[in-house]
Design a protein around this motif. Structure first.
Motif, PDB file in Angstrom:
ATOM      1  N   GLN A   4       0.850  -1.187   0.000  1.00  0.00           N
ATOM      2  CA  GLN A   4       0.000   0.000   0.000  1.00  0.00           C
ATOM      3  C   GLN A   4       0.884   1.235   0.000  1.00  0.00           C
ATOM      4  N   GLN A   5       0.657   2.115  -0.968  1.00  0.00           N
ATOM      5  CA  GLN A   5       1.372   3.392  -1.043  1.00  0.00           C
ATOM      6  C   GLN A   5       0.827   4.311   0.051  1.00  0.00           C
ATOM      7  N   THR A   6       1.711   5.026   0.756  1.00  0.00           N
ATOM      8  CA  THR A   6       1.280   6.022   1.732  1.00  0.00           C
ATOM      9  C   THR A   6       1.190   7.370   1.017  1.00  0.00           C
ATOM     10  N   PRO A   7       0.801   8.426   1.709  1.00  0.00           N
ATOM     11  CA  PRO A   7       0.780   9.752   1.069  1.00  0.00           C
ATOM     12  C   PRO A   7       2.161  10.255   0.633  1.00  0.00           C
ATOM     13  N   PHE A  12       5.994   2.931   1.637  1.00  0.00           N
ATOM     14  CA  PHE A  12       4.956   1.911   1.528  1.00  0.00           C
ATOM     15  C   PHE A  12       4.733   1.210   2.857  1.00  0.00           C
ATOM     16  N   VAL A  13       3.575   0.596   2.961  1.00  0.00           N
ATOM     17  CA  VAL A  13       3.293  -0.358   4.014  1.00  0.00           C
ATOM     18  C   VAL A  13       3.005  -1.677   3.317  1.00  0.00           C
ATOM     19  N   GLU A  15       1.591  -5.260   3.927  1.00  0.00           N
ATOM     20  CA  GLU A  15       0.808  -6.016   4.896  1.00  0.00           C
ATOM     21  C   GLU A  15       0.945  -7.498   4.592  1.00  0.00           C
ATOM     22  N   HIS A  99       4.768  10.858   7.638  1.00  0.00           N
ATOM     23  CA  HIS A  99       3.703   9.860   7.698  1.00  0.00           C
ATOM     24  C   HIS A  99       4.066   8.880   8.798  1.00  0.00           C
ATOM     25  N   GLU A 101       2.910   5.216  11.041  1.00  0.00           N
ATOM     26  CA  GLU A 101       2.154   3.963  11.092  1.00  0.00           C
ATOM     27  C   GLU A 101       2.345   3.345  12.467  1.00  0.00           C
ATOM     28  N   LYS A 109       2.483  -5.254   9.899  1.00  0.00           N
ATOM     29  CA  LYS A 109       2.879  -4.293   8.875  1.00  0.00           C
ATOM     30  C   LYS A 109       4.396  -4.213   8.761  1.00  0.00           C
ATOM     31  N   PHE A 111       6.983  -1.466   7.331  1.00  0.00           N
ATOM     32  CA  PHE A 111       7.049  -0.071   6.908  1.00  0.00           C
ATOM     33  C   PHE A 111       8.283   0.081   6.035  1.00  0.00           C
TER      34      PHE A 111
END
Length: 183
Positions: A4-7, A12-13, A15, A99, A101, A109, A111
């Motif tokens: 998953q791309q973060t802002p 990325f995260v 999972e 950002h 998490e 997760k 990171f």
């Protein structure tokens, strides 16, 4: 692993989905083929493990200057941490943005922070442990740091910070003319 791309571009995260049965659980912690979209041609060069005892303890914000810049992949093995990436990349559309998490063993997760991002975390449960995978070995002369309380970053730490190392407590604020680092 599900990426998953973060802002923040390039942060990325990943999972992971643990396999759970009556015996316990199994989790794939790293898979170079599944992480190929973010790793590219990079290889893991160093693996570190940290344990931080006190709730509220803060480590960071750390990075390495080129040519020793590194991508970091961080996973929580025990406890709970609030993990932060800060974009210090010259010319990035999210320059000086951060950002965070929450990382726990249960949420599994990973990171992923690219070169040019500073990293820090705050412990939310006692005796929290992190596993770090690095794409470059540590070079003391290439280390950089930014103050955890730099007003230009305005990071909202979840707890009052405690137990900062002398080094982390003495990281400078970013200079007003700081234009970033080129990864």
């Amino acid at each position: 692993m599900k990426l998953q791309q973060t802002p923040l571009p390039g942060v990325f995260v990943a999972e992971s989905i643990p396999h759970v049965d009556q015996r316990g659980a199994f989790l794939r912690c790293f898979c170079d083929s599944e992480l190929a979209p973010v790793l590219g041609s990079r290889r893991i060069r160093q693996i570190n493990h940290s344990r931080t005892s006190r709730v509220g303890a803060l480590r960071g914000l750390h990075y390495q200057f080129p040519p020793h810049a590194e991508m970091k992949l961080i996973r929580c093995l025990k406890g709970k941490v609030w993990d932060v990436a800060v974009d210090l990349r010259c010319g990035s559309p999210t320059f000086l943005q951060w950002h965070a998490e929450e990382l726990t063993p249960d949420n599994a997760k990973l990171f992923v922070l690219p070169e040019g991002c500073a990293h820090g975390f705050q412990v939310l449960e006692p005796d929290s442990e992190l596993l770090y995978l690095h794409t470059a070995p540590y070079h003391p002369k290439a280390e950089g740091g930014v103050a955890w309380n730099d007003p230009r970053l305005a990071i909202s730490w979840p707890l009052p910070p405690v137990d900062l190392s002398q080094r982390d407590n003495n990281h400078p604020w970013l200079a007003l003319n700081f234009e970033g680092i080129t990864p």
